[in-house]
Design an enzyme around this catalytic site. Sequence first.
Site, short mmCIF file in Angstrom:
data_model
loop_
_atom_site.label_atom_id
_atom_site.label_comp_id
_atom_site.label_asym_id
_atom_site.label_seq_id
_atom_site.Cartn_x
_atom_site.Cartn_y
_atom_site.Cartn_z
N ASP A 14 -1.95 14.51 11.57
CA ASP A 14 -0.99 13.46 11.95
C ASP A 14 -1.12 13.03 13.41
O ASP A 14 -0.14 12.65 14.06
CB ASP A 14 0.46 13.92 11.67
CG ASP A 14 0.64 14.31 10.23
OD1 ASP A 14 0.03 13.67 9.36
OD2 ASP A 14 1.40 15.27 9.96
N LYS A 17 -4.92 9.33 13.21
CA LYS A 17 -6.29 9.01 12.80
C LYS A 17 -6.38 7.67 12.09
O LYS A 17 -7.27 6.86 12.37
CB LYS A 17 -6.82 10.10 11.84
CG LYS A 17 -6.88 11.48 12.47
CD LYS A 17 -7.26 12.54 11.46
CE LYS A 17 -6.22 12.86 10.41
NZ LYS A 17 -5.00 13.50 10.90
N ASN A 39 -3.31 15.03 0.12
CA ASN A 39 -2.42 15.72 1.06
C ASN A 39 -2.39 14.95 2.38
O ASN A 39 -1.46 15.10 3.18
CB ASN A 39 -2.88 17.18 1.30
CG ASN A 39 -4.36 17.32 1.58
OD1 ASN A 39 -5.14 16.38 1.43
ND2 ASN A 39 -4.77 18.51 1.98
N GLY A 41 -1.97 11.72 4.86
CA GLY A 41 -1.11 10.52 4.89
C GLY A 41 -1.43 9.79 6.17
O GLY A 41 -1.13 10.28 7.26
N HIS A 42 -2.13 8.67 6.06
CA HIS A 42 -2.58 7.92 7.23
C HIS A 42 -1.85 6.58 7.28
O HIS A 42 -1.89 5.81 6.32
CB HIS A 42 -4.10 7.73 7.18
CG HIS A 42 -4.85 9.04 7.19
ND1 HIS A 42 -6.20 9.14 7.04
CD2 HIS A 42 -4.40 10.32 7.35
CE1 HIS A 42 -6.57 10.41 7.11
NE2 HIS A 42 -5.49 11.15 7.28
N GLN A 226 -6.38 15.77 7.84
CA GLN A 226 -5.80 16.98 8.44
C GLN A 226 -6.29 17.11 9.89
O GLN A 226 -6.56 16.11 10.52
CB GLN A 226 -6.14 18.24 7.62
CG GLN A 226 -5.46 18.33 6.27
CD GLN A 226 -6.12 17.48 5.20
OE1 GLN A 226 -7.30 17.57 4.98
NE2 GLN A 226 -5.35 16.66 4.50
#
Length: 430
Positions: A14, A17, A39, A41-42, A226
């Site tokens: 987080d 990116k 998994n 979340g961007h 990640q």
Amino acid sequence: MNHNIVILGSQWGDEGKGKVVDFLTDKADAVVRFQGGHNAGHTLVINGEVTKLRLIPSGILHEGVKSFIGNGVVVSLEALHAEMDELLARNVPVFERLRISEACPLVLPVHVALDEAREAALGEHKIGTTKRGIGPAYEDKIARRAIRIGDLAHPEKLKAKLTNLLDLHNFTLQNYYKVDVHFDLEETYASLLHYAKTILPMITDVSAELNAIRVNKGKIIFEGAQGTLLDIDHGTYPFVTSSNTISGTVASGAGFGPCYIDAVIGITKAYSTRVGSGAYPTELFDEIGEHLGVKGCEFGTVTGRKRRTGWLDLVALRRAIEINSITSICLTKLDVLDGLTEIKVCVAYELDGKEVSYPPYDNADYLRCKPIYKTLKGWSEETFKQTDYNKLPQAARDYVRFVEQTLNVPIDIISTGPERNQNVIVKNIF
Ligand code: GDP
Ligand code: IMO
Ligand code: MG
């Protein structure tokens, strides 16, 4: 000039990116995911419009840019469809732009059930996973029994593999975890065949396509998910994700040779956050931590969970810089520090009375590490939306300079807001 770059998280995920990949895609021909799954979340913000991506690369909004999901990504067909539908509803031509490797292992509903059962069994020692089935899906890959996207083209083989997989996992769920569930073969099989119709035409040899782009002097962005401290080998094991998140994974997760990579950009939040359990020496439990969380909108994109917040940790970052061969940093969310009178930066840990400058690999050791801080002056002016380095407050420039000098890595980009164009470009990366 850089042609092939990796953009990855240097902390616990987080870091921003998605935002950075999106704005750099401007100059790219392809964007590639090489590990993780939904998994991730961007978040992208373009003229106030928010796009949340989980599996689809953050370059998807750009015309003329190819998006690839490499073999290292575990794919939930359900999640992929939902994400594609959201984009199609906004007229993003996903079918034109997105291609997927047939070697991607599938994440099935039974993996989600296993993820949930394991977390429940761990009780207060739980990992705090996203409960998306990522760990169990990677376990099946390593155990060489995973169903891969390419299997969808062979219904008989698919059914045989699925039979074995469901037999095993239903048995484990019912008898070991004592969960009253049963994943039905015919139902799961029918749903896979249903998704196959849309997914199979999107299959490609990702490695070969990337090689062709490289040979033609195109530009490729590899988008990490990640962060380095969540890496299965180098992170705070066992409180990590189930894939390698570091730059070396581009080679295995996309089929792209390591010598072809020109630069590795470490996306680094100007402070730090972490979701889920695990060691976090610079975590704040006071009103400053609360302030960072609120001002930084630190709530998970995937699960909505409140992120833990803390000061910047240069010890953890030192490891990230070395193992990823980070060539430059993009420092994000500098604006969130606006208004603080002083800012702390962790420069070393104290472990059992000794000073250490690398994070320990053992979790129990890591939990005993106490941060040693250097205190820097804060600033009262706004850096929010700023695009001119010279207009940043002196104290903010000093902060940036301190990080650069301590880590001995240049900060080429400073992100000053969530919007695509809210950046100070110190040096062009492409
Ligand atoms: P990712 O997983 O690394 O792509 O990061 P996330 O999207 O999960 O979380 C980053 C959050 O910070 C998102 O809500 C972004 O819109 C936001 N963001 C990114 N860069 C900046 C920045 O420089 N300033 C502020 N205030 N927000 C940012
Ligand atoms: P992006 O790409 C932050 C964390 C989970 C948990 C651990 C294991 O948005 O930066 P998993 O579901 O992967 O088995 O959970 O990893 N985690 C993330 N934390 N950002 C992410 O992705 C994450 N993906 C997984 O919170 O601690
Ligand atoms: Mg995220």
